[in-house]
Design a protein around this motif. Structure first.
Motif, PDB file in Angstrom:
ATOM      1  N   ALA A  86      50.350   0.140 -21.709  1.00 15.71           N
ATOM      2  CA  ALA A  86      49.789   1.490 -21.741  1.00 15.71           C
ATOM      3  C   ALA A  86      49.273   1.842 -20.356  1.00 15.71           C
ATOM      4  CB  ALA A  86      48.653   1.595 -22.757  1.00 15.71           C
ATOM      5  N   ARG A  88      46.680   2.775 -17.724  1.00 11.98           N
ATOM      6  CA  ARG A  88      45.239   2.600 -17.660  1.00 11.98           C
ATOM      7  C   ARG A  88      44.806   2.244 -16.246  1.00 11.98           C
ATOM      8  NH1 ARG A  88      47.206  -2.180 -20.450  1.00 11.98           N
ATOM      9  NH2 ARG A  88      46.146  -4.100 -19.795  1.00 11.98           N
ATOM     10  N   ASN A 106      40.506   1.358 -18.637  1.00 13.82           N
ATOM     11  CA  ASN A 106      40.224   2.567 -19.407  1.00 13.82           C
ATOM     12  C   ASN A 106      41.201   3.656 -18.988  1.00 13.82           C
ATOM     13  OD1 ASN A 106      38.380   2.542 -16.928  1.00 13.82           O
ATOM     14  ND2 ASN A 106      38.192   4.687 -17.549  1.00 13.82           N
ATOM     15  N   ASN A 107      41.318   4.663 -19.832  1.00 13.40           N
ATOM     16  CA  ASN A 107      42.177   5.785 -19.479  1.00 13.40           C
ATOM     17  C   ASN A 107      41.354   7.059 -19.488  1.00 13.40           C
ATOM     18  OD1 ASN A 107      41.889   5.578 -22.215  1.00 13.40           O
ATOM     19  ND2 ASN A 107      44.068   5.456 -22.667  1.00 13.40           N
ATOM     20  N   SER A 112      35.741   5.303 -22.183  1.00 13.06           N
ATOM     21  CA  SER A 112      36.799   4.825 -23.075  1.00 13.06           C
ATOM     22  C   SER A 112      37.313   3.494 -22.541  1.00 13.06           C
ATOM     23  CB  SER A 112      37.940   5.842 -23.153  1.00 13.06           C
ATOM     24  OG  SER A 112      38.561   6.009 -21.898  1.00 13.06           O
ATOM     25  N   ASN A 113      37.397   2.489 -23.413  1.00 17.65           N
ATOM     26  CA  ASN A 113      37.743   1.149 -22.965  1.00 17.65           C
ATOM     27  C   ASN A 113      38.980   0.624 -23.672  1.00 17.65           C
ATOM     28  OD1 ASN A 113      35.300   0.448 -21.242  1.00 17.65           O
ATOM     29  ND2 ASN A 113      34.337   1.102 -23.141  1.00 17.65           N
ATOM     30  N   ASN A 114      39.728  -0.205 -22.970  1.00 18.76           N
ATOM     31  CA  ASN A 114      40.919  -0.839 -23.507  1.00 18.76           C
ATOM     32  C   ASN A 114      40.640  -2.339 -23.589  1.00 18.76           C
ATOM     33  OD1 ASN A 114      43.599  -2.162 -23.454  1.00 18.76           O
ATOM     34  ND2 ASN A 114      44.371  -0.082 -23.270  1.00 18.76           N
ATOM     35  N   ASN A 115      40.936  -2.968 -24.727  1.00 18.32           N
ATOM     36  CA  ASN A 115      40.677  -4.401 -24.853  1.00 18.32           C
ATOM     37  C   ASN A 115      41.937  -5.252 -24.762  1.00 18.32           C
ATOM     38  OD1 ASN A 115      41.898  -3.936 -27.321  1.00 18.32           O
ATOM     39  ND2 ASN A 115      40.390  -5.067 -28.519  1.00 18.32           N
ATOM     40  N   THR A 116      43.055  -4.631 -24.388  1.00 15.84           N
ATOM     41  CA  THR A 116      44.335  -5.325 -24.351  1.00 15.84           C
ATOM     42  C   THR A 116      44.430  -6.288 -23.170  1.00 15.84           C
ATOM     43  OG1 THR A 116      45.400  -3.398 -25.351  1.00 15.84           O
ATOM     44  CG2 THR A 116      46.838  -4.967 -24.220  1.00 15.84           C
ATOM     45  N   ASP A 133      43.516 -10.128 -26.915  1.00 13.89           N
ATOM     46  CA  ASP A 133      42.488  -9.110 -26.711  1.00 13.89           C
ATOM     47  C   ASP A 133      41.290  -9.691 -25.970  1.00 13.89           C
ATOM     48  OD1 ASP A 133      43.926  -7.152 -28.102  1.00 13.89           O
ATOM     49  OD2 ASP A 133      43.063  -7.771 -30.023  1.00 13.89           O
ATOM     50  N   GLY A 138      36.406  -3.993 -25.652  1.00 12.21           N
ATOM     51  CA  GLY A 138      37.185  -3.672 -24.467  1.00 12.21           C
ATOM     52  C   GLY A 138      36.266  -3.289 -23.327  1.00 12.21           C
ATOM     53  N   ASN A 140      36.098  -2.122 -18.907  1.00 13.96           N
ATOM     54  CA  ASN A 140      36.806  -1.716 -17.705  1.00 13.96           C
ATOM     55  C   ASN A 140      36.066  -2.231 -16.477  1.00 13.96           C
ATOM     56  OD1 ASN A 140      35.051   0.644 -16.571  1.00 13.96           O
ATOM     57  ND2 ASN A 140      35.349   1.228 -18.724  1.00 13.96           N
TER      58      ASN A 140
END
Length: 202
Positions: A86, A88, A106-107, A112-116, A133, A138, A140
């Motif tokens: 994704a 980010r 984050n995006n 907003s956080n991404n945990n991937t 994960d 998540g 950043n």
């Protein structure tokens, strides 16, 4: 590689290098081929290649999923490697001699956080594969540091709050990160370096 120059206020496509065994100013290696230039990506390397993925460009900022690579033995511009799962920014990167991992980010919004956690095999090209994960939510802007076996992610932000936690992964396997310990302070946009035995996050 890349980054953001405050004066003038622009993203840059420079790739510079130094010889680590000596001291001195950086020398031009080449440029980022992906257009436009970007900042806040995750990066990793093998003995022969460097890879960097994600980031953003422009104002207020557009997130990207691109992964680029360079070959250390030859100077020149970066080449296309593949894509993250994704788009980010503010991604943490760690690597062994064979794999590079891209974690969190984050995006758009800073909350907003991404945990991937994604990974690639550095010797090949292609898109990322899911690794697991980031536990504890998540985040950043974590610091990434690693040796040939483990990668650690230190600090960062969850929502609008700075973090002091350190998590780790075993790079040769896949799975979620696990608790390692804590920094002496809560912070984000931290730099991380390591030798074969330990690591520093500053």
């Amino acid at each position: 590689t890349g980054g953001y120059a405050v004066q003038p206020s622009v993203h840059v496509d420079n790739i510079d290098f130094v010889n680590i065994a000596s001291t001195g100013d950086a020398t031009t290696f080449g440029s980022i081929s992906a257009s436009p230039p970007r900042s806040t990506f995750g990066s990793g390397s093998s003995p022969t290649r460097g890879v960097f993925g994600g980031g953003y460009f422009g104002a207020p900022g557009t997130d990207v999923a691109d992964i680029e690579f360079i070959t250390f033995a030859t100077q020149g511009n970066s080449e296309t490697f593949g894509s993250l799962s994704a788009a980010r920014r503010n991604v943490g990167g760690v690597s062994s001699s064979t794999r590079a991992l891209f974690a969190g980010g984050n995006n758009g919004s800073g909350t907003s956080n991404n945990n991937t956690i994604d990974y690639v095999t550095i010797a090949t090209t292609g898109n990322t594969t899911d690794f697991g994960d980031m536990t504890g939510g998540g985040r950043n802007r974590p610091a990434g540091l690693s040796n040939s076996l483990r990668g650690c992610f230190a600090g960062g932000r969850i929502g609008g709050s700075s973090q002091d936690s350190i998590t780790f992964v075993e790079i040769a396997t896949t799975g979620d990160s696990a608790d390692f310990g804590d920094l002496t302070y809560a912070g984000f946009e931290i730099g991380g370096v390591s030798d074969a035995h330990g690591g520093l996050a500053q």
